[in-house]
Design an enzyme around this catalytic site. Structure first.
Site, PDB file in Angstrom:
ATOM      1  N   MET A 151       0.805  -1.220   0.000  1.00 21.73           N
ATOM      2  CA  MET A 151       0.000   0.000   0.000  1.00 21.73           C
ATOM      3  C   MET A 151       0.840   1.272   0.000  1.00 21.73           C
ATOM      4  O   MET A 151       0.287   2.373  -0.030  1.00 21.73           O
ATOM      5  CB  MET A 151      -0.912   0.010   1.238  1.00 21.73           C
ATOM      6  CG  MET A 151      -1.973  -1.068   1.230  1.00 21.73           C
ATOM      7  SD  MET A 151      -3.129  -0.907  -0.152  1.00 21.73           S
ATOM      8  CE  MET A 151      -3.872   0.677   0.225  1.00 21.73           C
ATOM      9  N   ARG A 152       2.174   1.133   0.031  1.00 19.71           N
ATOM     10  CA  ARG A 152       3.002   2.335   0.085  1.00 19.71           C
ATOM     11  C   ARG A 152       2.817   3.196  -1.156  1.00 19.71           C
ATOM     12  O   ARG A 152       2.835   4.430  -1.089  1.00 19.71           O
ATOM     13  CB  ARG A 152       4.473   1.966   0.266  1.00 19.71           C
ATOM     14  CG  ARG A 152       5.369   3.188   0.433  1.00 19.71           C
ATOM     15  CD  ARG A 152       6.797   2.824   0.789  1.00 19.71           C
ATOM     16  NE  ARG A 152       6.893   2.450   2.189  1.00 19.71           N
ATOM     17  CZ  ARG A 152       7.363   1.290   2.615  1.00 19.71           C
ATOM     18  NH1 ARG A 152       7.752   0.373   1.752  1.00 19.71           N
ATOM     19  NH2 ARG A 152       7.430   1.015   3.893  1.00 19.71           N
ATOM     20  N   ALA A 153       2.608   2.563  -2.315  1.00 22.20           N
ATOM     21  CA  ALA A 153       2.436   3.327  -3.553  1.00 22.20           C
ATOM     22  C   ALA A 153       1.214   4.235  -3.464  1.00 22.20           C
ATOM     23  O   ALA A 153       1.256   5.395  -3.901  1.00 22.20           O
ATOM     24  CB  ALA A 153       2.315   2.374  -4.741  1.00 22.20           C
TER      25      ALA A 153
END
Length: 682
Positions: free
Chosen positions: A274-276
């Site tokens: 989910m970092r993107a």
């Protein structure tokens, strides 16, 4: 102090300048990785950024840059009382590729800690970079143990220094900026994901733009102060715009429509985790503030995707970073679902002309498709039966060149390692004495003590306590008592591939399988932090297709375009490998080589090719070079020539099927050195 090159004087490189400016506005974006060929102003632009960063408030005298309003409660220089501080320029701290662990995280004086009970701590670069920028030039060449420390600090926002039970912790919140030349190797996926944004830079092919670059650089070199003075107004204007964007940032609204586009884009491009999504949201918000708007628009989401996603969609090390812009536009259009433009904002770009930094020259070069000429696919022909040939039993070598064939799908290979205990660069292949790993013994320190062996130190000091007048509970320790721990881990090797591209290997199905096997070994070399080189032999000679390098993906590209055909000059390939290894031993004597010969063992062309091949193989055996022969012989009639070659090399032979890690053929075996007898991996 030298005058830095002005940021506004950098010609072109719009994406690079925009990414750096966005991080200057919002450090939460997460830094930037700059990829590109040498000589493209990567380092110049990063160093120039320091003059634009707003000043920071720090506690007076604190070596760790604590904020006066919220000092770190466990700061080694604390405790600090809240109150007024002092202002200083933001720092851009450079981490050299060859830095030691103590230089990065700081050093504890173990001798004083044991003898006096004092935590004497000398801060490292992570402390200097707190609340600033940590810049790593050639970040892809950084040693693995330093990468691990960077990952820990970036994830936790703090740095821990542990030495035999004595520990120090301090804040380490920094903006990570790295530059690299992809030709020299790629980054580990974990570190790649830590960079919020990535940009590709290349030198312009426009003569006028190149002239302007040279003109400005010569003017700067002649008189840096005068050149900087000419750009002072532009620098001040850009600095003021950064301050204004920072003030506006908390007011920017990220609407549901934009957030839906962000989530849909990340899902469409199948990025991991989910970092993107989070980085895209922060980048789009910062782009809106940079443009002077309080609402995030679709154009901000699109620009954020182009900066935040290319390096996160690589599925394997040989995938080139990039984004399909047509697919991106389709996704944004499908999930647009509304217009976030406020009614009272007639200019959607806002002041400053949108998300791009001020322009000072012609538009920079744009990445475009690479045109390749490819021959039409030829129908596969069955492999000819074995026929005798002059001086050698086997199939006659083809005389004509065949077009390159695609490699078969790579697979997980068995681990091939060099026997013995080395002392090369840290990696994951062969056993070696390293700074990290399991403790195997102790020795007297050579220079500064870095890894204390506590039991050995106590054992050395214990017999002398009465003579030293010990009266209390503490142990009287002197410099001569200290013992350095010796550790065993894994090293990276130089894996030199010698690939037979002659007519005897030219059947399309077989060459596809051979390339797939070499590609699999290259992938294994990438994961084990090896250097690689590629030599091919065909026709009358051998060619160094790729000199030894850390860029494993460059070797994969050369392999993919490898043509086949002609006779089989086996001796030429082995002699060329011998020359390459001789030079590499002088350049890097600590890195041990592993020779991988991919062939069916046939040797043709010239007088007595078999004897020449045998003599060339014995040169490697005499040098003690660890070797393995990947036997590519196929068909109902097998001559066992690759096995005989492995015997002359003093190494191991393994078939293509046996190379697979999931093969029933057996267990992982070390590659035998010159002293070992030839045997099959079984």
């Amino acid at each position: 102090m030298s005058t830095p090159y002005p940021f506004t004087a950098v010609v072109g490189q719009d994406d690079l300048r925009l990414a750096l400016l966005l991080n200057a506005v919002s450090p939460a974006v997460g830094g930037v990785l700059v990829r590109g060929e040498k000589g493209t102003a990567k380092s110049t632009a990063v160093r120039a950024l320091s003059a634009l960063l707003p000043e920071v408030e720090v506690v007076v005298g604190c070596r760790f840059s604590c904020a006066p309003g919220a000092p770190d409660p466990v700061c080694p220089d604390g405790p600090h009382e809240t109150g007024p501080g002092s202002s200083r320029p933001a720092r851009v701290v450079e981490l050299p590729v060859g830095a030691s662990e103590d230089r990065l995280v700081g050093a504890l004086d173990i001798e004083r800690a044991l003898a006096e009970g004092v935590k004497a701590f000398e801060p490292g670069l992570l402390a200097d970079a707190n609340r600033g920028v940590l810049y790593v030039d050639e970040v892809n060449l950084l040693h693995d143990h330093l990468v691990d420390l960077l990952l820990d600090a970036a994830a936790m926002g703090s740095s821990y220094v542990e030495r035999e039970g004595v520990s120090v912790r301090h804040a380490a919140r920094f903006l990570l900026v790295g530059t690299m030349n992809p030709e020299e190797g790629e980054l580990r996926p974990q570190l790649l994901d830590r960079f919020g944004l990535t940009v590709e830079v290349a030198a312009s092919r426009e003569p006028d733009l190149r002239v302007e670059v040279v003109r400005r650089r010569l003017a700067y070199d002649d008189d840096p102060a005068a050149f900087a003075a000419r750009w002072a107004d532009e620098e001040n204007a850009l600095r003021a715009r950064i301050v204004a964007a920072r003030a506006l940032l908390p007011e920017v609204r990220l609407g549901d429509a934009a957030l839906r586009q962000i989530a849909a884009t990340c899902a469409a491009f199948e990025v991991d985790g989910m970092r993107a999504d989070i980085v895209m949201a922060r980048t789009a918000t910062t782009l809106a503030a940079w443009a002077g708007r309080t609402v995030v628009l679709a154009e901000d989401v699109r620009q954020a995707a182009l900066l935040a996603l290319p390096h996160r969609r690589r599925r394997n090390p040989f995938d080139a970073p990039g984004l399909d812009e047509e697919r991106l536009d389709d996704t944004l259009e499908e999930f647009g679902g509304g217009d976030d433009t406020p009614e009272d904002d007639p200019d959607p770009d806002g002041p400053g002309g949108g998300g791009q930094p001020p322009q000072d020259g012609p538009e920079g070069p744009q990445d475009g498709p690479v045109e390749t000429a490819e021959e039409p696919a030829r129908p596969e022909e069955p492999e000819a039966p074995a026929q005798p040939e002059e001086g050698q039993g086997g199939r006659p070598a083809g005389s004509g060149e065949q077009s390159a064939v695609r490699a078969a799908e790579p697979f997980r290979t068995k681990m091939l390692s060099v026997p013995g205990l080395g002392e090369g660069a840290a990696g994951r292949r062969s056993r070696a004495r390293t700074d990290h790993g399991r403790t195997t013994g102790s020795r007297r320190p050579r220079g500064a003590l870095t890894k204390l062996h506590l039991a050995a130190t106590v054992q050395a000091a214990a017999p002398h306590q009465r003579a030293r007048g010990r009266s209390g509970r503490g142990l009287v320790v002197r410099r001569d008592d200290l013992r350095q721990a010796t550790r065993e881990g894994r090293e990276g090797n130089l894996v030199l591939f010698v690939v037979d591209a002659s007519g005897s290997m030219a059947a399309r199905q077989r060459m596809s399988a051979v390339k797939g096997a070499v590609l699999s070994l290259l992938l294994d070399a990438y994961q084990r932090r090896d250097k690689v080189g590629l030599i091919t032999f065909r026709g009358k000679d051998a060619t160094v297709a790729l000199p030894p390098t850390s860029s494993v993906d460059a070797a994969a590209v050369r392999l993919e375009s490898l043509p086949t055909g002609g006779r089989t000059p086996l001796s030429a390939g082995l002699l060329k490998a011998h020359d390459v290894l001789r030079v590499e031993r002088m350049r890097d004597p600590a890195r041990r080589p592993l020779l991988v010969v991919v062939t069916d063992g046939r040797a043709t062309g010239g007088p007595d090719p078999v004897a020449l091949g045998t003599r060339a193989a014995r040169l490697h055996a005499a040098d003690g070079t660890a070797s393995v022969v990947v036997d590519c012989e196929s068909g109902p009639v097998r001559l066992g020539l690759a096995g005989a070659l492995a015997g002359e090399l003093g190494g191991t032979a393994v078939t293509l099927d046996e190379l697979r890690a999931d093969s029933i053929a057996g267990l992982v075996r070390d590659v035998q050195g010159a002293s070992g007898a030839h045997r099959r991996v079984a």
